[in-house]
Every structure is written in structure tokens, then in C-alpha cells.
Design an enzyme around this catalytic site. Structure first.
Site, PDB file in Angstrom:
ATOM      1  CG  ASP A  40      30.232 -14.528  19.358  1.00 42.00           C
ATOM      2  OD1 ASP A  40      30.802 -15.092  18.514  1.00 42.00           O
ATOM      3  OD2 ASP A  40      30.744 -14.459  20.521  1.00 42.00           O
ATOM      4  CG  ASN A  91      39.819 -13.842  21.562  1.00 38.63           C
ATOM      5  OD1 ASN A  91      40.532 -14.725  21.753  1.00 38.63           O
ATOM      6  ND2 ASN A  91      38.782 -13.977  20.763  1.00 38.63           N
ATOM      7  N   PRO A  92      43.414 -13.603  22.522  1.00 41.61           N
ATOM      8  CG  PRO A  92      44.417 -15.416  23.602  1.00 41.61           C
ATOM      9  CD  PRO A  92      43.566 -14.470  23.931  1.00 41.61           C
ATOM     10  CG  ASP A  98      32.315  -6.968  15.924  1.00 39.70           C
ATOM     11  OD1 ASP A  98      32.432  -5.799  16.226  1.00 39.70           O
ATOM     12  OD2 ASP A  98      32.398  -7.210  14.548  1.00 39.70           O
ATOM     13  N   GLY A  99      32.858 -10.490  18.654  1.00 40.23           N
ATOM     14  CA  GLY A  99      32.396 -11.325  19.815  1.00 40.23           C
ATOM     15  C   GLY A  99      32.990 -11.169  21.033  1.00 40.23           C
ATOM     16  CG  LEU A 131      12.206   3.134  16.588  1.00 44.67           C
ATOM     17  CD1 LEU A 131      11.642   3.810  15.344  1.00 44.67           C
ATOM     18  CD2 LEU A 131      11.192   2.329  17.433  1.00 44.67           C
ATOM     19  CG  ASP A 143      16.463   4.707  15.831  1.00 41.79           C
ATOM     20  OD1 ASP A 143      16.849   3.624  16.298  1.00 41.79           O
ATOM     21  OD2 ASP A 143      16.176   4.446  14.507  1.00 41.79           O
ATOM     22  CB  THR A 182      37.721 -11.194  10.834  1.00 45.43           C
ATOM     23  OG1 THR A 182      36.577 -11.812  11.520  1.00 45.43           O
ATOM     24  CG2 THR A 182      39.074 -12.170  11.242  1.00 45.43           C
TER      25      THR A 182
END
Length: 326
Positions: free
Chosen positions: A303, A31-32, A90-91, A249, A247, A114
Site C-alpha cells: 500500500d 475485505n470483500p 497484506d493491505g 534491524l 533481530d 494475492t
């Protein structure tokens, strides 16, 4: 800590699998725009390192989220590839999970966002060359993932589902993100910080109904609910401090109807990683969660996922990440 599943909080669930895969050819999805453009430089450094290690790289970069997902889906099905590697935040990892979850294709991470909460959870170095070395070693582990199911108001419509790897949230966190997305000034982190200030000034209780493992637990006003497969969101904020990604959960952190002043103290503890149960904070563990807040959006992995109501379930062994060798 209330554990409604009947299982030990830190017990082992599902098909934990570890192993090593020979890494000779990978797809590198970038993702640039991630990390304010840092992903472009990180991807180039990673490609150079892969070249030094004799690993062929197929570079993927979609013009939109939809096209990036199509590229990821094609890569996962390509038997000539040994791994799908994501260079971004993370997105973008969340997008890749939609294609890669519950497959034999391992997912490698070159952190360039970020927040980088996936990388933090799995101890992936933020240095692109060192992260590339982790991928090249080919050591993988399976993990839990969360699966969100949108509850359609029209029963004839098929339910939409989406995977997530870190934390899903609804309430104050969602309202801050909504406000940030509506704002055009200032830029960067300062816009998010200003949105927090404005939402704090608008501090309010949200009518909520939460069902854990098909047993009604909460039907009252709260401030926020975070549902964690891992411990942190927002770049290291420990909102679910005891979450364990294997775990079987979720860990839930629920902030009750507390005052603005008391909440500020709780957020300070979240930032320090010292949040504890009590005095307006409740911890729960459950495998299945249903949550309803009126007109509230849910965000996960940073997101937008869906508008509530929704159901969430832990799927053991659904993730497969390339991680540092123990």
C-alpha cells in the site's frame, strides 16, 4: 553485508515474548475485494470453522479504509474480545496494524489476498479452515514492526506515522505500482506485468540520499531500495533474502546504477530466491533509515505510505501475531 548498528546480524533484540491465549471470542475483519473476491468465501469458511470450535465471531466489514480502521480500533479496545483476526491481503493487515501494534491484542490471519506475504513469513496456512485452527490454538509471538515517519516540508505540521510488517520500497518498485494504479487496462496481474515492461523501457537512475543509523552511507543514483522487516514482497519475491523479523534491524537491498540487461538477471534471481550481494546489489542492516528520492512514493505491505523524504525505524516487540505452535 554491511551492519552499521554495531550489533550481531542475527542477535536477539527487544522483548521477544511467546505464549498462549484462550480464544473464545474474536473480531473478524474482512475485505470483500481482496483476492478478487476470494476473501468473502474464505471468511465464510473461517467463520464456519470457528463455529465448529465453539468460538464466537463478531464480523466487521467497513465501507471504506477509514471505517475499517475505526472498526479495528474499537475491536482492539474491546476487553470482551480475545483476538483481532484479519481475512484479506497484506493491505488489510497493514490497516489492522495501525490499530493493533504495540497492544496486548493478538492479530490472527486468514490469508485471502494475492500476495499474502505476511502469511508466508509466519507460516500461516492459506487454507481458511487450517488458518482458523491456528487462531483457535491461541499461540502468539511478538515481532519487530517498521514505523514510517513522513518528513513534512512544513515544520509546523505534525509528522504522520504508519506501521508496516513486511517490506517498504522506493524506486523502480514504486514507479511500477504508480503506473499500475494509473492504468485501466488490462485487468488483474496482467496490468501489473505490463507496467513492469513499460517501466523497464523507461529504465532510469534516481538521485538518492540514504542515511543509515544517522551516518550517511549513500548519496548517489540508484535504481531501487527495499527496506525489509521480512524477506518477501509481491507474493513471494525474496528481495531481502536474509531479513529476520526479530533481530531488531532492517535489511536493505539497494540496486545501484546498473544496466537494464543486468537488472533483468537480478530480478530473475529475486524470483528464484537466489539474490546475492555484489555486481550492482548492496545489502545493509540498520535500525534507523532516512531516505530521500525526489518526487518518489513509498509503498509498504503493498500500500501507498507516503511521499519521500521519510524516516523508518524498527520497533522491537511491536507486533503480536497468532502463529502455528512450534
Amino acid at each position: 553485508m554491511k551492519n552499521l548498528s554495531g550489533s550481531e546480524p542475527n542477535g536477539s533484540f527487544g522483548p521477544l515474548e511467546v505464549g498462549t491465549r484462550s480464544i473464545k471470542r474474536i473480531a473478524l475483519l474482512t475485505n470483500p475485494l481482496a483476492g478478487k473476491g476470494a476473501a468473502v468465501h474464505a471468511a465464510q469458511r473461517a467463520r464456519d470453522r470457528f463455529s465448529q470450535l465453539g468460538i464466537d465471531v463478531v464480523s466487521l466489514q467497513g465501507a471504506s479504509a477509514a471505517s475499517s480502521l475505526q472498526l479495528a480500533e474499537a475491536a482492539v479496545k474491546d476487553e470482551r474480545l480475545d483476538a483481532l483476526v484479519v481475512c484479506g491481503g497484506d493491505g488489510l493487515i497493514n490497516l489492522a496494524l495501525q490499530a493493533q501494534a504495540q497492544t496486548d491484542m493478538p492479530l490472527g490471519l486468514i490469508p485471502a489476498g494475492t500476495g499474502n506475504d505476511h502469511a508466508r513469513e509466519y507460516h500461516i496456512p492459506t487454507d481458511p479452515e487450517k488458518a482458523a485452527d491456528v487462531v483457535a490454538q491461541g499461540f502468539f509471538t511478538t515481532t519487530d514492526l517498521g514505523l514510517i515517519t513522513e518528513i513534512s516540508q512544513d515544520s509546523e505540521e505534525p509528522a504522520e506515522t504508519r506501521w508496516f510488517g513486511t517490506i517498504a520500497c522506493a524506486g523502480f518498485d514504486s514507479l511500477v505500482t504508480d503506473r499500475t494504479n494509473r492504468m485501466t487496462w488490462p485487468k488483474g496481474q496482467n496490468r501489473y506485468n505490463l507496467a513492469i515492461v513499460r517501466e523497464v523501457m523507461n529504465w532510469r537512475t534516481i538521485p538518492t540520499r540514504i542515511v543509515l543509523d544517522h551516518e550517511t552511507v549513500i548519496d548517489e543514483g540508484i535504481k531501487l531500495c527495499s527496506i525489509g522487516n521480512t524477506q518477501t514482497y509481491g507474493g513471494g519475491m525474496k528481495i531481502c533474502p536474509t531479513a529476520n523479523h526479530h533481530d531488531g534491524l532492517f535489511d536493505l537491498t539497494i540496486m545501484g546504477d546498473i544496466s537494464r540487461t543486468k537488472a533483468v538477471g537480478k530480478f530473475a534471481k529475486i524470483l528464484k530466491g537466489t539474490l546475492q550481494e555484489g555486481d550492482g546489489i548492496s545489502f545493509y542492516r540498520a535500525k534507523h533509515v532516512r531516505i530521500d528520492m525526489p518526487n518518489m512514493n513509498c509503498y509498504a505491505d503493498g500500500d501507498l505510505m507516503t511521499t519521500l523524504p521519510m524516516e523508518l525505524e524498527v520497533v522491537s516487540g511491536a507486533g503480536r501475531y497468532l502463529v502455528p505452535r512450534p
